[in-house]
Design a protein around this motif. Sequence first.
Motif, PDB file in Angstrom:
ATOM      1  N   LEU A  24       0.809  -1.214   0.000  1.00 48.88           N
ATOM      2  CA  LEU A  24       0.000   0.000   0.000  1.00 48.88           C
ATOM      3  C   LEU A  24       0.844   1.267   0.000  1.00 48.88           C
ATOM      4  O   LEU A  24       0.359   2.326  -0.368  1.00 48.88           O
ATOM      5  N   SER A  25       2.095   1.160   0.394  1.00 51.91           N
ATOM      6  CA  SER A  25       2.976   2.332   0.342  1.00 51.91           C
ATOM      7  C   SER A  25       3.481   2.568  -1.080  1.00 51.91           C
ATOM      8  O   SER A  25       4.108   3.581  -1.351  1.00 51.91           O
ATOM      9  N   ASN A  26       3.177   1.655  -1.989  1.00 53.02           N
ATOM     10  CA  ASN A  26       3.579   1.768  -3.385  1.00 53.02           C
ATOM     11  C   ASN A  26       2.549   2.628  -4.117  1.00 53.02           C
ATOM     12  O   ASN A  26       1.360   2.301  -4.126  1.00 53.02           O
ATOM     13  N   PRO A  27       2.960   3.721  -4.743  1.00 56.74           N
ATOM     14  CA  PRO A  27       1.987   4.577  -5.439  1.00 56.74           C
ATOM     15  C   PRO A  27       1.349   3.905  -6.653  1.00 56.74           C
ATOM     16  O   PRO A  27       0.395   4.428  -7.198  1.00 56.74           O
ATOM     17  N   ASN A  28       1.837   2.740  -7.064  1.00 54.26           N
ATOM     18  CA  ASN A  28       1.251   2.012  -8.189  1.00 54.26           C
ATOM     19  C   ASN A  28       0.061   1.156  -7.767  1.00 54.26           C
ATOM     20  O   ASN A  28      -0.525   0.493  -8.602  1.00 54.26           O
ATOM     21  N   PRO A  45       1.509   3.904 -17.432  1.00 53.07           N
ATOM     22  CA  PRO A  45       1.413   4.523 -18.753  1.00 53.07           C
ATOM     23  C   PRO A  45      -0.013   4.588 -19.310  1.00 53.07           C
ATOM     24  O   PRO A  45      -0.349   5.500 -20.049  1.00 53.07           O
ATOM     25  N   THR A  46      -0.867   3.616 -18.943  1.00 61.17           N
ATOM     26  CA  THR A  46      -2.224   3.579 -19.500  1.00 61.17           C
ATOM     27  C   THR A  46      -3.302   3.948 -18.490  1.00 61.17           C
ATOM     28  O   THR A  46      -4.434   4.236 -18.883  1.00 61.17           O
ATOM     29  N   GLY A  47      -2.993   3.890 -17.204  1.00 60.44           N
ATOM     30  CA  GLY A  47      -3.988   4.158 -16.174  1.00 60.44           C
ATOM     31  C   GLY A  47      -4.924   2.989 -15.924  1.00 60.44           C
ATOM     32  O   GLY A  47      -5.881   3.105 -15.172  1.00 60.44           O
ATOM     33  N   PHE A  62      -5.430  -6.026 -16.657  1.00 63.71           N
ATOM     34  CA  PHE A  62      -5.717  -4.611 -16.471  1.00 63.71           C
ATOM     35  C   PHE A  62      -7.027  -4.214 -17.138  1.00 63.71           C
ATOM     36  O   PHE A  62      -7.317  -4.628 -18.257  1.00 63.71           O
ATOM     37  N   HIS A  63      -7.808  -3.402 -16.435  1.00 58.72           N
ATOM     38  CA  HIS A  63      -9.114  -2.951 -16.905  1.00 58.72           C
ATOM     39  C   HIS A  63      -9.139  -1.427 -16.986  1.00 58.72           C
ATOM     40  O   HIS A  63      -8.362  -0.742 -16.329  1.00 58.72           O
TER      41      HIS A  63
END
Length: 75
Positions: A24-28, A45-47, A62-63
Amino acid sequence: MNAESSPFTTGQAPHRAGDARRDLSNPNVREDLAEKGRCGLVHLPTGRTCLLPLRHHGPCEFHRPQEAEDMARGT
């Protein structure tokens, strides 16, 4: 530990309420989805966001951002 009682034979690692997610400390990682038991990893890159269960096997799926928003809101 016997193989038949191993949590890894079911295809998913166990998730216990007391386990803190260190990622959770990872901004990704989207915190709102992670708190709902989802992977929540964002492809910057894509969100697009992975909506698979926490600690899923295999690659992320990824969605679109709208799908992630809908899941976060519970709709």
